[in-house]
Design an enzyme around this catalytic site. Structure first.
Site, mmCIF file in Angstrom:
data_model
loop_
_atom_site.group_PDB
_atom_site.id
_atom_site.type_symbol
_atom_site.label_atom_id
_atom_site.label_comp_id
_atom_site.label_asym_id
_atom_site.label_seq_id
_atom_site.Cartn_x
_atom_site.Cartn_y
_atom_site.Cartn_z
ATOM 1 N N GLY A 1 0.763 -1.243 0.000
ATOM 2 C CA GLY A 1 0.000 0.000 0.000
ATOM 3 C C GLY A 1 0.788 1.283 0.000
ATOM 4 C CG ASP B 1 -1.119 1.802 3.092
ATOM 5 O OD1 ASP B 1 -0.816 1.367 4.221
ATOM 6 O OD2 ASP B 1 -1.760 1.109 2.270
ATOM 7 C CG ASP C 1 -6.706 -0.064 10.167
ATOM 8 O OD1 ASP C 1 -5.907 -0.830 10.706
ATOM 9 O OD2 ASP C 1 -7.208 -0.287 9.056
ATOM 10 C CE LYS D 1 -9.589 3.730 8.021
ATOM 11 N NZ LYS D 1 -10.254 2.465 7.641
ATOM 12 C CG PHE E 1 -12.581 -0.495 3.345
ATOM 13 C CD1 PHE E 1 -11.612 -1.215 4.024
ATOM 14 C CD2 PHE E 1 -12.608 -0.568 1.958
ATOM 15 C CE1 PHE E 1 -10.696 -2.001 3.338
ATOM 16 C CE2 PHE E 1 -11.703 -1.347 1.264
ATOM 17 C CZ PHE E 1 -10.745 -2.066 1.960
ATOM 18 C CG ASP F 1 -5.567 -3.680 -1.539
ATOM 19 O OD1 ASP F 1 -5.972 -4.853 -1.641
ATOM 20 O OD2 ASP F 1 -4.930 -3.286 -0.546
ATOM 21 N NE ARG G 1 -2.209 -3.093 -3.776
ATOM 22 C CZ ARG G 1 -2.186 -3.141 -2.451
ATOM 23 N NH1 ARG G 1 -2.041 -2.049 -1.756
ATOM 24 N NH2 ARG G 1 -2.321 -4.286 -1.822
#
Length: 178
Positions: free
Chosen positions: A48, A103, A106, A134, A155, A162, A168
């Protein structure tokens, strides 16, 4: 594009390419001020972070060493809770400052795992730069050092992120329509 469709899901525009560029430029300025003349090792966490890494390194514009590693804890749209090392780090980190390039953070469980692993392997210091964070989803004792955007728990895809390996390559970031 205001909306995109990936497999069975629809996503709406969330963060534009221009906003991403501005955030990365600000982050690069902070990193350069913090690291000064030190020689950190930047570690891009694949897959990512590849777009974020390329843009950040272009902004840093210096003689820095960059390498790659890959860890995974995702299946579909949710985390599995188990971190797997897919591509281990191939560079000696003993005594070095390491800056992990991610990237998105969370739950933070993957980054917590990687940071502990690198410190156990002899890194002098481990910092984290993430394009997206997040905070409401965080389950680990972790505070990223450099954050492009704090976002809600939606999300998201695009700009390296992705949904089952799709999406991506979009230059903007999109969030899932519920």
């Amino acid at each position: 594009m205001d909306t995109i469709r990936l497999r069975d899901k629809e996503f709406s525009l969330f963060i534009t390419e221009q906003e991403i560029r501005e955030a990365i430029t600000k982050m690069a300025t902070r990193i350069k001020a913090d690291i000064k003349e030190s020689n950190p090792l930047f570690v891009s966490v694949l897959n990512g972070a590849f777009m974020f890494t390329a843009e950040l390194m272009r902004e840093l514009d210096g003689p820095y060493e960059l390498t790659f590693a890959r860890y995974s804890s995702y299946k579909g749209t949710s985390t599995s809770g188990e971190v797997k090392e897919i591509v281990p780090l191939q560079t000696d980190i003993r005594g070095r400052m390491v800056i992990l390039l991610e990237d998105i953070i969370d739950t933070g469980l993957t980054m917590e795992f990687v940071m502990k692993k690198l410190l156990d392997e002899g890194a002098a210091e481990v910092r984290v730069a993430t394009m997206l964070f997040k905070p409401e989803a965080l389950k680990a004792l972790l505070k990223p050092d450099y954050v492009g955007f704090e976002i809600p728990t939606d999300f998201i895809v695009g700009h390296g992120l992705d949904y089952d390996e799709m999406g991506r390559s979009y230059k903007d970031i999109y969030k899932l329509n519920e």
